[in-house]
Every structure is written in C-alpha cells, then in structure tokens.
Design a protein around this motif. Structure first.
Motif, PDB file in Angstrom:
ATOM      1  N   ALA A  46       2.001 -11.359  -8.511  1.00 45.78           N
ATOM      2  CA  ALA A  46       2.066 -10.923  -9.951  1.00 45.78           C
ATOM      3  C   ALA A  46       0.596 -11.027 -10.529  1.00 45.78           C
ATOM      4  O   ALA A  46       0.174  -9.911 -11.349  1.00 45.78           O
ATOM      5  N   LEU A  47      -0.128 -12.136 -10.508  1.00 48.17           N
ATOM      6  CA  LEU A  47      -1.686 -12.053 -11.005  1.00 48.17           C
ATOM      7  C   LEU A  47      -2.295 -10.977 -10.388  1.00 48.17           C
ATOM      8  O   LEU A  47      -3.070 -10.310 -11.107  1.00 48.17           O
ATOM      9  N   ARG A  48      -2.298 -10.565  -9.043  1.00 47.51           N
ATOM     10  CA  ARG A  48      -3.045  -9.339  -8.526  1.00 47.51           C
ATOM     11  C   ARG A  48      -2.766  -8.178  -9.252  1.00 47.51           C
ATOM     12  O   ARG A  48      -3.618  -7.296  -9.358  1.00 47.51           O
ATOM     13  N   ARG A  49      -1.398  -7.867  -9.460  1.00 46.36           N
ATOM     14  CA  ARG A  49      -0.997  -6.612 -10.047  1.00 46.36           C
ATOM     15  C   ARG A  49      -1.483  -6.621 -11.446  1.00 46.36           C
ATOM     16  O   ARG A  49      -1.790  -5.353 -11.921  1.00 46.36           O
ATOM     17  N   VAL A  50      -1.373  -7.798 -12.296  1.00 49.16           N
ATOM     18  CA  VAL A  50      -1.709  -7.367 -13.673  1.00 49.16           C
ATOM     19  C   VAL A  50      -3.241  -7.469 -13.790  1.00 49.16           C
ATOM     20  O   VAL A  50      -3.921  -6.543 -14.313  1.00 49.16           O
ATOM     21  N   ARG A  51      -4.212  -8.134 -12.632  1.00 45.18           N
ATOM     22  CA  ARG A  51      -5.461  -7.938 -12.724  1.00 45.18           C
ATOM     23  C   ARG A  51      -6.021  -6.431 -12.315  1.00 45.18           C
ATOM     24  O   ARG A  51      -6.756  -6.211 -12.916  1.00 45.18           O
ATOM     25  N   ALA A  52      -5.332  -5.876 -11.350  1.00 43.47           N
ATOM     26  CA  ALA A  52      -5.417  -4.556 -11.120  1.00 43.47           C
ATOM     27  C   ALA A  52      -5.495  -3.492 -12.125  1.00 43.47           C
ATOM     28  O   ALA A  52      -6.263  -2.843 -12.387  1.00 43.47           O
TER      29      ALA A  52
END
Length: 135
Positions: free
Chosen positions: A7-13
């Motif tokens: 989820a963090l990777r998706r938000v960050r991207a």
C-alpha cells in the motif's frame, strides 16, 4: 514500520507523480508534500497501516461516515485517514490524494496539473524520478 508495504508503494508512486511533490520522513513515517506543505501521510497506528489525507472540513465529515475511515489523531478536523490493511478502493484513494494535493499546493502547481485525473496520473507515471528526503 515496514518500508516494503504494498500500500505504501502504491501511495508513494501516485504522490510522487504529482508536480513538485516530494517525500519526507517525519514523525516516524513517510509524508508527502506539495512544495513545503504536507498533503498526505502513510502511517502505522497501533500497528496498522493507514493513509491520511489533508482535506476540507466538509470532505472530512463525509468520509467519516464511510466504513474504514477514521479521524486522524492529530487531524483537527482537517485530516481524515483510511485503514490500508483492508480492502480499499484504490480509485477512491487516488482521487482523495489528488484532492488533498490540490488543497495545499500553490496555484502554479495546481495549474500544471491541467485536467489531471487519477487515471491520467496512473498512465503518466514512469521515468521521472523524485527526490526522497529522510529526516
């Protein structure tokens, strides 16, 4: 605090694809900024991942009526969070991230978005790297 959370990777991207957006680590978790103002945060509350959005009071009140949304502990009625460890609507999360960005970004930054929608943001991501500041 896991740094490989999907989820963090998706938000960050998504966040770092926005004009002049950056990431800074503060208060023990990643914050996403438009210029110098924070518009979103990814944090772990009682061990659970969540995404916090900076929105206007009406949006905060409306979202608090929805399942999985809760008042951000430091929010002062300007922030609302959603649990990221349950099934979430990613199109909704991306719309809220974009709305949150628009709340704090400078006029020239918002203007550079043009007619950007979350769908356009997803398809435009890619080659542009963004700096990540850790404090």
């Amino acid at each position: 605090m896991p740094t490989d959370d999907p989820a963090l990777r998706r938000v960050r991207a998504f966040c770092l694809a926005l004009p002049e957006a950056s990431e800074a680590g503060s208060w023990g978790h990643p914050n996403f900024r438009a210029g110098k103002k924070t518009f979103a945060a990814f944090e772990w509350i009682t061990g659970r991942p969540s995404v916090a959005f900076r929105l206007n009071g009406v949006d905060v009140d409306l979202l608090l009526r929805r399942r999985n949304f809760f008042e951000t502990p430091y929010g002062r009625r300007q922030w609302v969070s959603v649990w990221a460890d349950q099934r979430v609507s990613w199109p909704l999360i991306e719309r809220l991230l974009l709305r949150s960005y628009r709340v704090v970004a400078l006029k020239r930054m918002v203007a550079s978005l043009g007619n950007a929608s979350p769908h356009k943001m997803r398809t435009a991501r890619g080659a542009k790297g963004r700096s990540v500041k850790k404090k």
